[in-house]
Design an enzyme around this catalytic site. Structure first.
Site, PDB file in Angstrom:
ATOM      1  N   LYS A 290       0.829  -1.216   0.000  1.00  0.00           N
ATOM      2  CA  LYS A 290       0.000   0.000   0.000  1.00  0.00           C
ATOM      3  C   LYS A 290       0.856   1.256   0.000  1.00  0.00           C
ATOM      4  CE  LYS A 290      -4.502  -1.498   1.463  1.00  0.00           C
ATOM      5  NZ  LYS A 290      -5.628  -1.338   2.379  1.00  0.00           N
TER       6      LYS A 290
ATOM      7  N   LYS B  70      -3.720 -10.086  -6.791  1.00  0.00           N
ATOM      8  CA  LYS B  70      -4.998 -10.363  -6.139  1.00  0.00           C
ATOM      9  C   LYS B  70      -6.153  -9.612  -6.807  1.00  0.00           C
ATOM     10  CE  LYS B  70      -5.910  -8.161  -2.232  1.00  0.00           C
ATOM     11  NZ  LYS B  70      -6.052  -7.692  -0.839  1.00  0.00           N
TER      12      LYS B  70
ATOM     13  N   LYS C 223     -10.845  -4.350  -5.927  1.00  0.00           N
ATOM     14  CA  LYS C 223     -11.603  -3.266  -6.552  1.00  0.00           C
ATOM     15  C   LYS C 223     -10.692  -2.180  -7.103  1.00  0.00           C
ATOM     16  CE  LYS C 223     -15.526  -1.156  -5.834  1.00  0.00           C
ATOM     17  NZ  LYS C 223     -16.646  -0.491  -5.169  1.00  0.00           N
TER      18      LYS C 223
HETATM   19  P1  TYM Z   1     -10.763  -6.580   3.033  1.00  0.00           P
HETATM   20  O1  TYM Z   1     -11.881  -5.628   3.250  1.00  0.00           O
HETATM   21  O2  TYM Z   1      -9.684  -6.211   2.081  1.00  0.00           O
HETATM   22  O3  TYM Z   1     -11.350  -7.971   2.562  1.00  0.00           O
HETATM   23  C1  TYM Z   1     -12.406  -8.629   3.266  1.00  0.00           C
HETATM   24  C2  TYM Z   1     -12.159 -10.127   3.237  1.00  0.00           C
HETATM   25  O4  TYM Z   1     -12.079 -10.575   1.892  1.00  0.00           O
HETATM   26  C3  TYM Z   1     -10.871 -11.315   1.712  1.00  0.00           C
HETATM   27  N1  TYM Z   1     -10.385 -11.052   0.339  1.00  0.00           N
HETATM   28  C4  TYM Z   1     -10.086 -12.005  -0.543  1.00  0.00           C
HETATM   29  N2  TYM Z   1     -10.147 -13.346  -0.462  1.00  0.00           N
HETATM   30  C5  TYM Z   1      -9.789 -14.047  -1.572  1.00  0.00           C
HETATM   31  N3  TYM Z   1      -9.377 -13.466  -2.721  1.00  0.00           N
HETATM   32  C6  TYM Z   1      -9.308 -12.123  -2.844  1.00  0.00           C
HETATM   33  N4  TYM Z   1      -8.920 -11.577  -3.995  1.00  0.00           N
HETATM   34  C7  TYM Z   1      -9.666 -11.331  -1.722  1.00  0.00           C
HETATM   35  N5  TYM Z   1      -9.717  -9.989  -1.499  1.00  0.00           N
HETATM   36  C8  TYM Z   1     -10.153  -9.846  -0.233  1.00  0.00           C
HETATM   37  C9  TYM Z   1      -9.911 -10.768   2.756  1.00  0.00           C
HETATM   38  O5  TYM Z   1      -8.899 -11.696   3.064  1.00  0.00           O
HETATM   39  C10 TYM Z   1     -10.841 -10.510   3.921  1.00  0.00           C
HETATM   40  O6  TYM Z   1     -11.017 -11.676   4.690  1.00  0.00           O
HETATM   41  N6  TYM Z   1      -8.101  -5.768   7.171  1.00  0.00           N
HETATM   42  C11 TYM Z   1      -9.218  -6.492   6.622  1.00  0.00           C
HETATM   43  C12 TYM Z   1     -10.546  -6.182   7.277  1.00  0.00           C
HETATM   44  C13 TYM Z   1     -10.530  -6.367   8.763  1.00  0.00           C
HETATM   45  C14 TYM Z   1     -10.615  -7.603   9.441  1.00  0.00           C
HETATM   46  C15 TYM Z   1     -10.619  -7.249  10.836  1.00  0.00           C
HETATM   47  C16 TYM Z   1     -10.698  -8.941   9.035  1.00  0.00           C
HETATM   48  C17 TYM Z   1     -10.501  -5.358   9.666  1.00  0.00           C
HETATM   49  N7  TYM Z   1     -10.552  -5.895  10.931  1.00  0.00           N
HETATM   50  C18 TYM Z   1     -10.719  -8.237  11.804  1.00  0.00           C
HETATM   51  C19 TYM Z   1     -10.784  -9.920  10.024  1.00  0.00           C
HETATM   52  C20 TYM Z   1     -10.779  -9.562  11.399  1.00  0.00           C
HETATM   53  C21 TYM Z   1      -9.370  -6.117   5.151  1.00  0.00           C
HETATM   54  O7  TYM Z   1      -8.940  -5.085   4.737  1.00  0.00           O
HETATM   55  O8  TYM Z   1     -10.129  -7.001   4.436  1.00  0.00           O
END
Ligand code: TYM
Length: 339
Positions: free
Chosen positions: A123, A205, A208
């Site tokens: 990032k 990956k 969006k």
């Molecule tokens: P975020 O919002 O980027 O994504 C949400 C969830 O989707 C999964 N994910 C994917 N899985 C497979 N392939 C992909 N291309 C893909 N893109 C996203 C992510 O692994 C995630 O599980 N930091 C976290 C959000 C968060 C969180 C937490 C998660 C904040 N606090 C506490 C678990 C527990 C995030 O940015 O996910």
């Protein structure tokens, strides 16, 4: 004779969260949210989910777009099948203990640990003009999200594994100093769909923020758009459907197809023996449409009903506040803060 009272086995606490970057992607769905729904329906678990809006401002947001994205993301998760009567789905910024615990845990996390986070490195490279302190300490906020609820299990995609490990390290360190305060959580990463890759650049990956819109399938994409994206997916010159080293595009399509249909790679290879990539891409597109189309229709209903969304999150926020307060009180008492 004394009656023996059977105490029910304690249910495991499941916690996860998603950032409100608008409607969710096929990657979010297959990597995480689909499992949130499955776990919600399993009576061994008490599930709690959050919209991680505080995480999102680590990247500069336009006010109106951010506000719209919050509603869109909230409605998307309900459309996927999260029922707030069964699994509270709260908004992180509505539970002040998240910010409080994040500050405290910052003081138990090392600079070196945060410097090693690959997502921070990625990032920072992407937003070189805004490498703010929040971007750096983001994993600590996430650790707090998990530890506040004494979570046993955290369903996530593979990209969040390193952050989860840090949460475990922080909890273990804190417990080592003050005695048992936080449950040390386990990750729950699916076998298939844990890392859905971009359809246009299958070594990165699906996200969006992909520069090419055709790389990312959204829950809100129409059936036609989904099919077009799969038909345009980048593959290779083999023209034979099999899982192999370096075949990033086909491997990704096979993983998506397998995650959606439940077929193994061997079955897929067998079913598409003698057929070309064109047939395979169409089949993957059709399977994904069958999965996402009903979700999109529910989403379109939910997103129009802001009053209903507010009712769902207000109840969930209240529930989360009560649970979170217990942990923050316990944690602050252990450190020595006075009431
Ligand atoms: P975020 O919002 O980027 O994504 C949400 C969830 O989707 C999964 N994910 C994917 N899985 C497979 N392939 C992909 N291309 C893909 N893109 C996203 C992510 O692994 C995630 O599980 N930091 C976290 C959000 C968060 C969180 C937490 C998660 C904040 N606090 C506490 C678990 C527990 C995030 O940015 O996910």
């Amino acid at each position: 004779m004394q009656e023996t009272v059977q105490t029910p086995a304690k249910k495991k606490v499941v916690l996860s969260a998603i950032q409100p970057s608008g409607t969710i992607t096929l990657g979010n769905y297959l990597g995480a949210v689909r499992n949130w729904v499955k776990m919600q329906e399993n009576e061994d678990y008490n599930c709690l989910y959050a919209l991680a809006d505080l995480h999102t401002i680590t990247v500069r947001q336009d006010t109106a777009t951010f506000r719209k994205n919050l509603y869109d993301a909230y409605a998307s998760i309900l459309a996927c099948g999260i029922d707030t009567e069964k699994s509270p789905f709260f908004i992180q910024s509505h539970v002040p203990a998240h910010s409080q615990l994040a500050w405290i845990l910052n003081c138990y996390t090392q600079y070196g640990e945060l410097s090693r986070m690959t997502q921070f490195k990625d990032k920072s490279a992407k937003h070189a003009d805004n490498i703010n302190a929040g971007l750096f300490t983001y994993p600590v906020l996430m650790a707090g999200d998990i530890l506040l609820y004494q979570a046993d299990l955290v369903p996530i995609g593979a990209d969040q594994k390193q952050h989860l490990e840090l949460a475990r390290d922080i909890a273990t360190r804190f417990n080592g100093i003050y005695g048992n305060t936080f449950k040390v959580p386990e990750g729950f990463i699916p076998k298939n769909g844990a890392r859905v890759m971009s359809l246009q650049n299958p070594t990165s990956k699906m996200s969006k923020s992909d520069e090419n819109v055709n790389g990312c399938v959204l829950l809100t994409d129409s059936d036609d758009v989904i099919m077009k994206k799969f038909k345009r997916a980048v593959t290779d010159n083999d023209a034979k459907v099999f899982y192999g080293e370096g075949k990033h595009g086909i491997n990704n399509l096979m993983s998506i197809y397998s995650a959606v249909t439940g077929l193994t790679f061997e079955q897929i290879e067998h079913d598409f023996d003698g057929k070309g990539y064109g047939d395979f891409k169409t089949a993957v597109g059709e399977a994904v449409i069958a999965e996402l189309s009903p979700i999109r229709k529910r989403y379109e209903e939910f997103v129009k009903d802001k009053a209903y969304l507010a009712e769902c999150y207000a109840k969930s926020d209240e529930f989360a506040n009560r649970l979170a307060q217990r942990t923050i009180d316990k944690c602050m008492k252990k450190i020595g803060f006075i009431k």
